[in-house]
Design a protein around this motif. Structure first.
Motif, PDB file in Angstrom:
ATOM      1  N   ARG A   1       0.837  -1.208   0.000  1.00  0.00           N
ATOM      2  CA  ARG A   1       0.000   0.000   0.000  1.00  0.00           C
ATOM      3  C   ARG A   1       0.874   1.262   0.000  1.00  0.00           C
ATOM      4  O   ARG A   1       0.532   2.257  -0.630  1.00  0.00           O
ATOM      5  N   ARG A   2       2.023   1.214   0.688  1.00  0.00           N
ATOM      6  CA  ARG A   2       2.927   2.362   0.654  1.00  0.00           C
ATOM      7  C   ARG A   2       3.427   2.617  -0.771  1.00  0.00           C
ATOM      8  O   ARG A   2       3.483   3.769  -1.237  1.00  0.00           O
ATOM      9  N   ASN A   3       3.785   1.542  -1.454  1.00  0.00           N
ATOM     10  CA  ASN A   3       4.221   1.693  -2.837  1.00  0.00           C
ATOM     11  C   ASN A   3       3.103   2.263  -3.704  1.00  0.00           C
ATOM     12  O   ASN A   3       3.342   3.108  -4.574  1.00  0.00           O
TER      13      ASN A   3
ATOM     14  N   ALA B   1       9.323   1.094  -6.081  1.00  0.00           N
ATOM     15  CA  ALA B   1       9.002   2.426  -5.557  1.00  0.00           C
ATOM     16  C   ALA B   1      10.286   3.247  -5.474  1.00  0.00           C
ATOM     17  O   ALA B   1      11.353   2.712  -5.116  1.00  0.00           O
ATOM     18  N   PHE B   2      10.164   4.522  -5.840  1.00  0.00           N
ATOM     19  CA  PHE B   2      11.277   5.469  -5.725  1.00  0.00           C
ATOM     20  C   PHE B   2      12.546   4.956  -6.414  1.00  0.00           C
ATOM     21  O   PHE B   2      13.659   5.210  -5.965  1.00  0.00           O
ATOM     22  N   HIS B   3      12.356   4.245  -7.496  1.00  0.00           N
ATOM     23  CA  HIS B   3      13.501   3.664  -8.202  1.00  0.00           C
ATOM     24  C   HIS B   3      13.910   4.490  -9.417  1.00  0.00           C
ATOM     25  O   HIS B   3      14.986   4.256  -9.967  1.00  0.00           O
ATOM     26  N   ASP B   4      13.069   5.418  -9.844  1.00  0.00           N
ATOM     27  CA  ASP B   4      13.329   6.157 -11.077  1.00  0.00           C
ATOM     28  C   ASP B   4      14.134   7.429 -10.816  1.00  0.00           C
ATOM     29  O   ASP B   4      13.686   8.539 -11.058  1.00  0.00           O
TER      30      ASP B   4
ATOM     31  N   LEU C   1      12.620   0.520   2.272  1.00  0.00           N
ATOM     32  CA  LEU C   1      12.678   1.525   1.198  1.00  0.00           C
ATOM     33  C   LEU C   1      13.799   1.182   0.213  1.00  0.00           C
ATOM     34  O   LEU C   1      13.604   1.204  -1.000  1.00  0.00           O
ATOM     35  N   ARG C   2      14.979   0.851   0.743  1.00  0.00           N
ATOM     36  CA  ARG C   2      16.075   0.508  -0.151  1.00  0.00           C
ATOM     37  C   ARG C   2      15.791  -0.785  -0.900  1.00  0.00           C
ATOM     38  O   ARG C   2      16.151  -0.935  -2.075  1.00  0.00           O
ATOM     39  N   GLN C   3      15.100  -1.712  -0.234  1.00  0.00           N
ATOM     40  CA  GLN C   3      14.751  -2.950  -0.914  1.00  0.00           C
ATOM     41  C   GLN C   3      13.788  -2.694  -2.070  1.00  0.00           C
ATOM     42  O   GLN C   3      13.925  -3.259  -3.157  1.00  0.00           O
ATOM     43  N   GLN C   4      12.791  -1.830  -1.829  1.00  0.00           N
ATOM     44  CA  GLN C   4      11.808  -1.536  -2.876  1.00  0.00           C
ATOM     45  C   GLN C   4      12.448  -0.759  -4.023  1.00  0.00           C
ATOM     46  O   GLN C   4      12.079  -0.938  -5.185  1.00  0.00           O
ATOM     47  N   GLN C   5      13.378   0.121  -3.710  1.00  0.00           N
ATOM     48  CA  GLN C   5      14.101   0.820  -4.775  1.00  0.00           C
ATOM     49  C   GLN C   5      14.890  -0.172  -5.623  1.00  0.00           C
ATOM     50  O   GLN C   5      14.879  -0.103  -6.858  1.00  0.00           O
ATOM     51  N   LYS C   6      15.556  -1.066  -4.958  1.00  0.00           N
ATOM     52  CA  LYS C   6      16.380  -2.043  -5.671  1.00  0.00           C
ATOM     53  C   LYS C   6      15.523  -2.968  -6.527  1.00  0.00           C
ATOM     54  O   LYS C   6      15.923  -3.359  -7.635  1.00  0.00           O
ATOM     55  N   ALA C   7      14.310  -3.275  -6.045  1.00  0.00           N
ATOM     56  CA  ALA C   7      13.406  -4.147  -6.795  1.00  0.00           C
ATOM     57  C   ALA C   7      12.645  -3.403  -7.874  1.00  0.00           C
ATOM     58  O   ALA C   7      11.895  -4.005  -8.642  1.00  0.00           O
ATOM     59  N   GLY C   8      12.805  -2.080  -7.947  1.00  0.00           N
ATOM     60  CA  GLY C   8      12.117  -1.292  -8.961  1.00  0.00           C
ATOM     61  C   GLY C   8      10.639  -1.130  -8.707  1.00  0.00           C
ATOM     62  O   GLY C   8       9.852  -0.955  -9.643  1.00  0.00           O
TER      63      GLY C   8
END
Length: 1005
Positions: free
Chosen positions: A256-258, A385-388, A376-383
């Motif tokens: 839900r955060r993503n 959230a907040f990866h762009d 947060l870093r995990q989600q960025q790495k997985a593309g």
């Protein structure tokens, strides 16, 4: 066929310039091409009218948990830079001076004196980060400024201004002198405030704020974001996003955060802006169109896969007191979370200290071991959230959540015992990093497609297969944030060169990233980041000069063999005289009308000469304007008249000319430019500063080049188009006295707008003088034309317009604006009757221009509702009861009520004066069937009283009510109503006015 190199280079230039015209418009008309060429040449010389500027941006984020008194701490940590424990602070924080450190209040003393009535930061603390005048932009994002756990608060569709006001008051008190609030947005518990220093504020334009709710049902405001967009120096776009994402430590909450973050990105839209080349984009911008973005707030990402109790024990080792007397107690309690204070025991003085990255017991090592578990870093790495392109400074501070309120380093000791997490974050993204992400994504997508094509052909990934050009592995490719694992967080970042959308190169660097551990008024620790930005700012004066040079250079480059004319501004009209001080000679290369007031005509002359060798046909054509300005050849406040007739009937030629004029070689003609602002709508825009009297006319020469004629004028404020609430605050001296301040900054000075009082006062006086003059001379001089004999609506409906007196009304408005006597507005020879009619006309104009009206829309809706209800039920009230009912409604707006009753009193007085004069006038009709004409109201004569005097009053009252009803009431726009409904509403308005106008002995009209 070989391509046209000139055309190709032109297309490339168009494509490279931000905000260039769309392809479909390039060949629309010659003026579009000419204007684009001028714009391109101006853009090419941008280095000449820009200058480097430096600004330090401080971004702060704090979840205040809806607690009372937390605003007491905002000044100390956010403005003054206090409340940081340097040993556990973060990026860019140096060790404190020994003297300062010894003077700082101890943790135990700080916690013991904690109260919601005073700041909680340590006494005698010093700034550890840039503060006060060192910062040019203060950007504060707060979460939970109200209790969002309350369903009542979470479902409120509006914001309570008192909540934001207490925060703004605290910050404004702490900021140095001259700092100004430039952006503000609130959504339930989210509050975003942006302040600028006196040096930075003049360079800020195109401010736009918005909000996105992602909470209950995906749209409510208990979760979401508030966002602001500003443009620095006309070259650099900045976006600030303060968000509060969904809470919870389970996988569903993570997803839900993503989702929240993606919704904020896709649904945020700002107002359109004008870019560095003055070309309107025509559509709003979103997140991703900016040069620099800052996303901060309580993002609620947790530590995944680690028991909260283990994290608490691990971190508590670093929150033990430095106090030697309590060191042993702290050691005994290392396995619990109830200790307060900071840091592990220092090595003995004789030992050689290890670098933090090599010390297994150091805070650095502990944090580094926890960060791989950061969601947060995990989600960025997985593309996900907040990866762009989003980045974050190195985390060198303890988690910001969750602590016991009133304690420095005690993690949540409540029954829930929540695990510590870096919930509060400050991310940033540059245009360059987003562009790099986009390129990488395109490369990976191309590689994936190529790999699928190879597999479809039966090819494998054998290393010796020379035909396999790409090898795509979805499990390993696309890890944009692999650099996190290799990032040396001890290295301070170097300035980044960022190309902006406007074509400039800015320098950007993160200076500090730290939490304020010694702030103990919330269960979250405040977080801040300080950024340094070097950018190029447009200097308006330099740009104007370059613009003129470019225009002249393009003039010289025109083909001399084509028809050409020379446009000369007649400077004789700009010579200063005692009567005309606003037209002084200046270096302005155009037509300067000087100061302009309502209804006052200003005239200037231009000369057009054919300086070529062939006949020249020319005329003015449509101006290049943005969509916010009215289109056409001339702005609505300008009229142009040539000293000769056009070549033929007025029509739009193929070249866009409405009227064409032809000059033979060596021939000359002149044109008069007349500026006059007499439209209330235009007055309102000018008063509010949303429009101006600056324009550029385009004189087009067929088969020749265009000439650009700049116009400018300075609007002087007018009392027209204001509201009653603003007018009652204007002091003696008039609106002109408030040139540099807003009327609403003054206290209430009058119960009724002084301008209306002055007009009604002189109206009564002029009526008395007119009737007295008639009584003395009218019977002999003009026996057949008594002013009231043929017109029951006199003096409010009259025929006073004369060419030489067209600006008398403007003179009366000028007297109101300057708080001067009305006498100077009238020619000395003008009779009292004519003066009276002009004053009456001015009063109607003034009342019609009121933004809220004398009877506001809300007041009228209540009145109309009661009238409609009685009409439907066929209920009739006694006149006194109905009057009292109406007065009760009007009394809810005292100043409007007083203004309305003043007008009624004046109309009654004028009616009485006319009726009394009629008694002594032998030419006045004595029969009720022989009454004055009724120009403004349809009256059935048989409904009037049989008594002539009463019939005359009834007729006058009906006409006055019809006239006044047109100007005092505000309601739903008539354009949205059917004709029948408009007629019904108009009749109801008239009846309300008549209700107050009629005397007891007037009978029934």
């Amino acid at each position: 066929m070989p391509s046209d190199s000139g055309s190709v280079s032109s297309e490339r230039l168009d494509a490279s310039i931000p905000g260039a015209f769309p392809e479909g418009n390039l060949s629309q008309t010659h003026i579009s091409t000419t204007h684009q060429s001028l714009t391109q040449a101006l853009y090419a010389r941008r280095a000449e009218y820009t200058r480097p500027r430096h600004v330090r941006i401080k971004v702060g984020s704090w979840n205040v948990a809806g607690l009372k008194g937390v605003e007491q701490d905002i000044a100390a940590w956010f403005v003054d830079g206090k409340g940081i424990e340097q040993s556990l602070a973060g990026l860019g924080i140096s060790e404190p001076d020994a003297k300062d450190a010894s003077a700082k209040e101890s943790i135990s003393d700080q916690e013991a004196r904690r109260t919601s009535l005073a700041p909680t930061v340590p006494i005698h603390d010093t700034a550890a980060v840039p503060s006060n005048e060192e910062v040019g932009l203060y950007v504060l994002g707060l979460q939970e400024v109200v209790d969002i756990s309350s369903a009542t608060e979470a479902l409120r569709p509006y914001t309570d201004p008192s909540v934001a006001n207490k925060w703004k008051t605290s910050i404004a008190t702490a900021l140095p002198n001259g700092y100004r609030l430039v952006a503000e947005q609130q959504l339930i518990g989210l509050l975003l405030l942006v302040y600028a220093s006196p040096e930075v504020h003049p360079h800020i334009k195109s401010v736009s704020t918005t909000s996105v709710g992602t909470g209950l049902m995906g749209y409510m405001g208990n979760k979401g974001a508030v966002t602001a967009r500003i443009v620095l120096g006309e070259t650099t776009r900045l976006v600030f996003v303060n968000s509060h994402l969904s809470a919870g430590a389970d996988k569903t909450s993570l997803e839900r955060r993503n989702w929240d973050a993606s919704q904020i990105t896709s649904r945020t839209r700002f107002d359109p802006i004008t870019d560095a080349m003055d070309l309107n984009q025509g559509h709003g911008e979103g997140i991703g169109d900016e040069d620099f973005a800052f996303w901060f707030g309580d993002l609620n990402y947790r530590l995944e896969g680690m028991p909260g109790e283990d994290v608490r024990r691990l971190l508590t080792v670093h929150t033990r007191s430095y106090d030697q007397d309590t060191a042993e107690d702290a050691k005994d309690n290392a396995s619990t979370s109830g200790d307060s204070g900071y840091s592990s025991k220092r090595d003995s003085e004789d030992a050689i200290p290890l670098p933090p990255e090599l010390d297994p017991s150091s805070l650095h090592t502990t944090i580094k071991s926890l960060l791989p578990h950061d969601e947060l870093r995990q989600q960025q790495k997985a593309g996900k959230a907040f990866h762009d392109g989003w980045e974050e400074g190195p985390i060198r501070f303890l988690p910001t959540y969750k602590y016991d309120v009133g304690k420095v380093g005690v993690f949540d000791s409540s029954e829930k015992r929540r695990g510590p997490s870096w919930c509060d974050r400050i991310l940033y993204r540059t245009r360059a990093s987003r562009h790099q992400y986009s390129l990488k994504a395109k490369e990976l997508e191309a590689a994936r497609k190529k790999d699928e094509e190879m597999k479809a052909k039966g090819l494998d990934h054998a290393a010796d297969d020379e035909d396999v050009l790409y090898d795509y592995d979805p499990d390993t490719d696309g890890d944009k944030n692999d650099s996190y694992d290799e990032y040396d967080e001890q290295e301070d970042p170097e300035p980044e060169i960022v190309p902006t959308k406007a074509g400039f190169s800015d320098e950007f660097v993160l200076e500090t990233y730290s939490s304020h551990m010694r702030v103990i008024s919330s269960d979250h620790k405040p977080l801040e980041a300080v950024f340094s930005l070097k950018y190029d700012a447009v200097i308006p004066e330099l740009k104007t000069g370059i613009h003129q040079e470019v225009a002249r250079e393009l003039d010289r480059q025109e083909n001399e063999g084509r028809p050409s004319v020379t446009l000369v501004v007649d400077r004789s009209t700009g010579v200063a005289t005692p009567e005309n001080k606003d037209t002084t000679e200046s270096s302005f290369d155009g037509v300067d009308f000087g100061d302009v007031a309502f209804g006052k005509s200003k005239r200037r002359n231009i000369t057009i000469a054919n300086t070529g060798r062939v006949p020249a046909t020319f005329g003015f054509t449509d101006r290049p304007v943005d969509k916010s300005q009215p289109e056409g050849v001339f702005p609505p406040w300008l009229r142009v008249r040539f000293d000769r007739e056009p070549d033929g009937p007025a029509n739009s030629s193929s070249n866009g000319l409405v009227e064409e004029y032809t000059l033979e070689a060596g021939d000359v003609c002149s044109a008069e430019l007349k500026l006059k602002v007499d439209s209330p709508d235009m007055v309102r825009l000018l008063n509010e500063g949303t429009s101006c009297l600056d324009e550029v006319l385009v004189l087009r020469v067929n088969d020749g080049r265009d000439h650009f004629l700049p116009l400018r004028a300075h609007w002087v404020p007018s009392t027209l188009t204001r509201t009653v609430d603003k007018l009652i605050k204007i002091p003696e001296g008039g609106i002109r006295k408030l040139q540099h301040q807003k009327p609403d900054c003054e206290g209430v000075r009058w119960s009724v707008p002084r301008e209306i009082f002055r007009l009604t006062e002189v109206l009564e006086d002029m009526t008395e003088r007119t009737l007295a003059e008639w009584d003395m001379t009218g019977h002999e001089v003009d026996q057949e034309n008594a002013p009231w004999q043929h017109n029951a609506a006199w003096p409010f409906v009259s025929q006073v317009k004369e060419e030489e007196d067209e600006e008398v009304v403007a003179g009366i408005i000028e007297a109101l604006d300057c708080d001067e006597p009305f006498e100077r507005a009238f020619p000395a020879t003008m009779r009292p009757k004519t003066r009276l009619e002009y004053v009456a006309e001015t009063l109607l104009l003034f009342l019609r221009s009121l933004q809220d009206g004398v009877i506001t829309k809300s007041l009228w809706e209540k009145l109309e509702e009661g009238i409609a209800t009685r009409e439907k039920s066929k209920q009739q009230l006694d006149r006194d009861d109905e009057k009292m009912w109406a007065l009760e409604i009007l009394a809810t707006a005292p100043n409007h009520n007083a203004t309305f009753l003043l007008l009624i009193s004046v109309l009654q007085n004028i009616t009485n004066q006319i009726a009394e004069a009629g008694k002594s006038d032998p030419s006045t009709p004595r029969a009720s069937t022989d009454l004055p004409a009724s120009p403004r109201a349809s009256v059935r004569r048989r409904t009037l009283s049989k008594i002539p005097d009463i019939a005359l009053r009834q007729l006058i009252h009906r006409n006055y009510a019809t006239v006044i009803a047109d100007v005092v009431f505000r309601g739903t726009s008539a354009e949205k109503m059917r004709e029948k409904d408009r007629a019904v509403r108009k009749e109801r308005m008239i009846k309300v006015v008549e209700l107050f106008l009629k005397n007891e002995d007037d009978g029934t009209a």
